[in-house]
Design a protein around this motif. Sequence first.
Motif: not given
Ligand code: ZN
Length: 304
Positions: A164-166, A179-187
């Motif tokens: 889900g985080h690729i 919206a991902c707090s770790f990666h921003g624009d991952c899936v």
């Molecule tokens: Zn992510």
Amino acid sequence: MTTPVPVLCGVELGGSKCVCLVGTGPGNILAQTSLPTGADPAVTIERIAVLLREWRRAHGPIAALGISSFGPLDLGTRSATYGFITSTPKPGWRRTDVVGPLSRACPVPVGFDTDVNGGALAEGRWGAARGCHSYAYITVGTGIGVGLVAGGRPVRGFSHPELGHIRIVRRAGDSWQGACSFHGDCVEGLASGVAIEGRTGRRAADLQPDDPVWELVAHALGQLLHTLVLATAPQRILLGGGVMHGQPQLFGRLRRELQQSLNHYIEAPEVGAQIAACVRPPGLGDLAGPLGALAVAADALTPA
Ligand code: ZN
């Protein structure tokens, strides 16, 4: 004389609620209880432990316990923190030992896996992936989780995959930060329920099927499916979770996005004439999660 079917206990730890059940499978659930996950894991886990002790007395002997949980999880059996929830953003639950206290309450073989791997195993055992040895089960809800089975077992390395985080190729013109707090624009950052709400200001379930956001969501998820097809050639890709459930029109968009993205590179019916049978909803519906915990228990009885 037939062999008795083993009685199993399952615990599904979700972001908002925990579902505990005891039974032999979908047709024979002996008891089921839900309780809020809450912000204090010690309280929640003790309540589950009390329940497991009660069920051992009422429905025992219990052959195995399966725990499927939101993650990330430590699944390294030689790790000092095996059985822990690790770097979750869920308040209060970072570095929580789940397997230790529950296995003391129910001292039987214990299986531990992600909620989506549990759902995948349940779909393989009882649902829409029966007869398949390699397949994916994706939930698109608050977050995006991918349960990935290859050769009949969830894929494992030093831990579980987190597809889900690729990172993906963004759609031209989409510059929203993610919206991902770790990666921003991952899936997950671009297409989860949280992302959809961040993009539109409205809940996914309240949006019309022709809202422009669905093109962006389908594009991001289509890239995830592209990667899955190339990485593991799955016989099925099942998509569930609140966002998919509320917007069934997404399936048509996703199949088109996947085919356009692959651009005929893969010649197989699963991504050609039979794509509707391959990229489809789960067979167990809302039960895939809780039954996933029972499937994890069943697998604990037949270690690889
Ligand atoms: Zn992510």
